[in-house]
Design a protein around this motif. Structure first.
Motif, PDB file in Angstrom:
ATOM      1  N   GLU A  62       0.816  -1.215   0.000  1.00  0.00           N
ATOM      2  CA  GLU A  62       0.000   0.000   0.000  1.00  0.00           C
ATOM      3  C   GLU A  62       0.852   1.269   0.000  1.00  0.00           C
ATOM      4  O   GLU A  62       0.468   2.274  -0.598  1.00  0.00           O
ATOM      5  N   THR A  63       1.997   1.254   0.650  1.00  0.00           N
ATOM      6  CA  THR A  63       2.851   2.447   0.683  1.00  0.00           C
ATOM      7  C   THR A  63       4.010   2.389  -0.306  1.00  0.00           C
ATOM      8  O   THR A  63       4.722   3.376  -0.486  1.00  0.00           O
ATOM      9  N   SER A  64       4.211   1.225  -0.938  1.00  0.00           N
ATOM     10  CA  SER A  64       5.324   1.013  -1.874  1.00  0.00           C
ATOM     11  C   SER A  64       6.680   1.209  -1.189  1.00  0.00           C
ATOM     12  O   SER A  64       7.619   1.746  -1.785  1.00  0.00           O
ATOM     13  N   ILE A  65       6.774   0.759   0.060  1.00  0.00           N
ATOM     14  CA  ILE A  65       7.994   0.900   0.843  1.00  0.00           C
ATOM     15  C   ILE A  65       8.403  -0.477   1.370  1.00  0.00           C
ATOM     16  O   ILE A  65       7.579  -1.181   1.951  1.00  0.00           O
ATOM     17  N   PRO A  66       9.655  -0.893   1.193  1.00  0.00           N
ATOM     18  CA  PRO A  66      10.126  -2.129   1.824  1.00  0.00           C
ATOM     19  C   PRO A  66      10.261  -1.918   3.327  1.00  0.00           C
ATOM     20  O   PRO A  66      10.765  -0.887   3.775  1.00  0.00           O
ATOM     21  N   THR A  67       9.829  -2.896   4.104  1.00  0.00           N
ATOM     22  CA  THR A  67       9.791  -2.715   5.549  1.00  0.00           C
ATOM     23  C   THR A  67      10.771  -3.593   6.312  1.00  0.00           C
ATOM     24  O   THR A  67      11.072  -3.310   7.471  1.00  0.00           O
TER      25      THR A  67
END
Length: 409
Positions: free
Chosen positions: A160-165
């Motif tokens: 949803e945020t297009s961020i690797p976590t």
């Protein structure tokens, strides 16, 4: 307000230097250091990522060429090849890892959104392999019978945020399913896996903590249906939606509870997909349709695009050091650079994709240009318009858009 800072210095302002200094002090990164601190090292590494430096020598020469601007760029003093190599090999990579996770958290916070309306995060998990020369990277064993080395970067990606976590870096010979044990699972979140993660014992561990999974099944997965639906909307592509139990000799013991199987037909690729999930349509916590199950797996492809984008536009395929510590530092500096640009994109409300922002930044790092002016210039390369010969200029709405390039990050 812009005070004549370099573009690179303006970008670094989006990173919290105080947090980085506290982390570096925690690991004694600046002990006995007279110049070229950990922050200077990060600045040089970020400069190398954004300017696409090919090698350690190339990066060192670039900083020497900018020696008069080194202080204002954040380098402290230009970096020599020996000092940079010594810092990459000797300083604890946990400094850059912990700071990367701080930047990731900030990027996720400012880009938070709820696309799927599932009351939880939606993650995709996969790995990408980076091949290395075993003669130079002796610690990165891939295949013993060949002179081939490599590492795997196992990544948890927030769709949803297009961020690797989350990142888990291992030798390339480590099986993907073993990396599932390192994932920091969250209750009520969704985890999407490809066919290579058909380990029902580990999937049952996700079920036991109150999280959900969607995994692509295999043709030889034995399944005993107990309840199923027979009618589906035309054109939905759903062939079957059943609830039952795993019926294989091994999987019955690994996953004793009921499980849901959705069979989906993709008309474009003319392929049938089998999905297993522990999210049931009659669950009190959520009501998820079989179409949504297929849609969740379809969005798993975003992590593949992220891996492709990362390898093409940042430096994680050619390394500036051969030790494991240096490789890890470079990977985390690349992740920090990506998340920093994602933060800049959101906070400055620019409509440009991150790819274009990197292209503009790479040729403007030492310019004294405000970021707003750099990113807000009109972009005529995404959509081109053509008009018929008898078109009047007074009615621009009659122009027809041609096919252009779009970049989805």
């Amino acid at each position: 307000m812009h005070n004549g800072k370099f573009v690179f210095s303006q970008l670094l302002d989006f990173l919290d230097k105080d947090i980085f200094l506290r982390i570096s002090n925690k690991y004694n990164g600046n002990r006995y250091v007279k110049f070229f601190t950990c922050w200077n090292q990060l600045a040089v590494l970020m400069f190398g990522q954004l300017s696409n430096r090919e090698s350690l020598r190339d990066l060192a020469l670039a900083t020497q060429a900018l020696s008069r601007k080194a202080f204002h760029l954040g380098f402290g003093k230009y970096a020599t090849k020996s000092n940079l190599s010594k810092a990459n090999n000797g300083r604890d990579y946990h400094i850059f890892e912990e700071f990367a996770y701080r930047v990731i958290a900030e990027a996720r916070e400012c880009r938070a959104t709820d696309i799927f309306k599932l009351n939880g995060h939606v993650y995709a998990f996969d790995s990408t392999t980076i091949e290395l020369c075993l003669n130079a990277f002796k610690w990165a064993v891939y295949r013993k019978n060949q002179r081939k080395g490599g590492i795997k970067v196992h990544t948890l990606y927030d769709i949803e945020t297009s961020i690797p976590t989350f990142f888990h870096i291992t030798e390339a010979r480590v099986n993907d399913m073993r990396a599932m044990d390192a994932i920091p699972y969250e209750e009520n979140s969704f985890y999407i896996f490809d066919r290579g993660y058909n380990d029902f014992k580990r999937l049952y561990a996700i079920e036991s903590i109150g999280a959900y999974f969607v995994v692509r099944g295999k043709k030889n997965n034995d399944f005993r249906p107990m309840k199923w639906k027979r009618r589906f909307p035309p054109g939905s592509g759903i062939l079957s939606d059943a609830i039952g139990y795993m019926d294989g000799q091994l999987t019955m013991g690994k996953y004793p509870d009921k499980i849901r199987r959705v069979i989906y037909w993709n008309e474009e690729s003319k392929r049938k997909f089998i999905f297993f999930t522990n999210a049931f349509s009659e669950d009190d916590r959520l009501d998820i349709s079989p179409v949504m199950v297929a849609e969740l797996y379809h969005n798993r492809w975003q992590i593949e695009l992220f891996f492709k984008w990362l390898k093409q536009h940042l430096k994680i395929k050619k390394f500036w050091g051969t030790s494991e510590n240096a490789v890890r530092i470079q990977i985390y500096s690349a992740i920090t650079a990506y998340c920093m640009m994602a933060i800049v994109q959101k906070k400055m409300r620019t409509q440009r994709p991150i790819y274009e922002m990197l292209q503009l930044v790479s040729v403007s790092l030492t310019e004294t240009l405000p970021l707003g002016e750099l990113f807000d210039k009109p972009n005529n390369n995404i959509i081109n318009y053509y008009c018929p010969l008898n078109y009047k200029k007074e009615s621009p709405t009659s122009c027809m858009p041609e096919v252009g390039l779009t970049f989805c990050i």
